[in-house]
Design a protein around this motif. Structure first.
Motif, short mmCIF file in Angstrom:
data_model
loop_
_atom_site.label_atom_id
_atom_site.label_comp_id
_atom_site.label_asym_id
_atom_site.label_seq_id
_atom_site.Cartn_x
_atom_site.Cartn_y
_atom_site.Cartn_z
N VAL A 17 0.84 -1.20 0.00
CA VAL A 17 0.00 0.00 0.00
C VAL A 17 0.88 1.25 0.00
O VAL A 17 0.62 2.19 -0.76
CB VAL A 17 -0.97 -0.01 1.20
CG1 VAL A 17 -1.67 1.33 1.35
CG2 VAL A 17 -1.99 -1.12 1.04
N ALA A 18 1.92 1.26 0.82
CA ALA A 18 2.82 2.41 0.86
C ALA A 18 3.52 2.61 -0.48
O ALA A 18 3.63 3.74 -0.97
CB ALA A 18 3.84 2.23 1.98
N ALA A 20 2.42 1.64 -3.41
CA ALA A 20 1.43 2.06 -4.39
C ALA A 20 1.14 3.55 -4.27
O ALA A 20 1.04 4.25 -5.29
CB ALA A 20 0.14 1.26 -4.22
N LEU A 21 1.03 4.04 -3.06
CA LEU A 21 0.81 5.48 -2.87
C LEU A 21 1.99 6.29 -3.40
O LEU A 21 1.81 7.34 -4.02
CB LEU A 21 0.57 5.79 -1.39
CG LEU A 21 -0.73 5.25 -0.81
CD1 LEU A 21 -0.79 5.51 0.69
CD2 LEU A 21 -1.93 5.85 -1.50
N PHE A 22 3.18 5.80 -3.16
CA PHE A 22 4.38 6.48 -3.66
C PHE A 22 4.37 6.52 -5.19
O PHE A 22 4.66 7.56 -5.79
CB PHE A 22 5.63 5.76 -3.15
CG PHE A 22 6.91 6.32 -3.68
CD1 PHE A 22 7.41 7.50 -3.20
CD2 PHE A 22 7.62 5.65 -4.68
CE1 PHE A 22 8.60 8.03 -3.69
CE2 PHE A 22 8.79 6.15 -5.18
CZ PHE A 22 9.29 7.35 -4.68
N PHE A 24 1.74 6.26 -7.19
CA PHE A 24 0.64 7.12 -7.64
C PHE A 24 1.09 8.58 -7.70
O PHE A 24 0.78 9.31 -8.62
CB PHE A 24 -0.58 7.02 -6.73
CG PHE A 24 -1.60 6.02 -7.18
CD1 PHE A 24 -2.09 6.00 -8.47
CD2 PHE A 24 -2.11 5.10 -6.28
CE1 PHE A 24 -3.04 5.08 -8.87
CE2 PHE A 24 -3.05 4.18 -6.66
CZ PHE A 24 -3.52 4.17 -7.96
N ARG A 25 1.83 8.98 -6.68
CA ARG A 25 2.30 10.37 -6.63
C ARG A 25 3.31 10.67 -7.73
O ARG A 25 3.46 11.82 -8.14
CB ARG A 25 2.92 10.66 -5.27
CG ARG A 25 1.90 10.72 -4.18
CD ARG A 25 2.52 11.08 -2.87
NE ARG A 25 1.52 11.01 -1.82
CZ ARG A 25 1.79 10.81 -0.56
NH1 ARG A 25 3.05 10.66 -0.17
NH2 ARG A 25 0.83 10.76 0.32
N ARG A 29 0.17 4.59 -13.08
CA ARG A 29 -1.21 4.17 -12.83
C ARG A 29 -1.38 2.65 -12.75
O ARG A 29 -2.05 2.16 -11.85
CB ARG A 29 -2.13 4.72 -13.92
CG ARG A 29 -2.25 6.21 -13.91
CD ARG A 29 -3.00 6.66 -12.67
NE ARG A 29 -3.02 8.12 -12.59
CZ ARG A 29 -2.43 8.81 -11.64
NH1 ARG A 29 -1.77 8.22 -10.70
NH2 ARG A 29 -2.49 10.13 -11.62
N PRO A 32 0.62 0.66 -9.54
CA PRO A 32 0.03 0.89 -8.21
C PRO A 32 -1.34 0.23 -8.03
O PRO A 32 -1.64 -0.27 -6.95
CB PRO A 32 -0.08 2.41 -8.11
CG PRO A 32 0.88 2.94 -9.09
CD PRO A 32 0.98 1.92 -10.17
N LEU A 36 -2.25 -2.49 -5.16
CA LEU A 36 -3.37 -2.36 -4.24
C LEU A 36 -4.29 -3.58 -4.30
O LEU A 36 -4.81 -4.02 -3.27
CB LEU A 36 -4.15 -1.09 -4.54
CG LEU A 36 -3.45 0.22 -4.18
CD1 LEU A 36 -4.26 1.41 -4.66
CD2 LEU A 36 -3.18 0.30 -2.69
#
Length: 65
Positions: A17-18, A20-22, A24-25, A29, A32, A36
């Motif tokens: 999750v961490a 994937a968030l990184f 995404f930023r 697309r 991530p 998830l």
């Protein structure tokens, strides 16, 4: 041994999750979203193993017998 595997699975799900968030930023697309999805599958698997059955025991307890 099973407790260690479940703990590692939870840590891996948090790391996914961490990560994937990184990503995404950073503008990605596809990767991530797949990360998830994998984290969600791992979370559901953990719930299945640790949720109590109708007899009041968990699958982890049954596997230890």
């Amino acid at each position: 041994m099973l407790d260690a595997a479940l703990s590692l699975m939870m840590l891996a799900a948090i790391a996914l999750v961490a990560g994937a968030l990184f990503l995404f930023r950073r503008g990605e697309r596809q990767r991530p979203v797949l990360m998830l999805v994998l984290a969600a599958i791992m979370g559901v698997n953990l719930v299945i193993w640790t949720a109590p059955t109708q007899q009041g025991t968990t699958l982890v307890e049954e596997a230890k017998k």
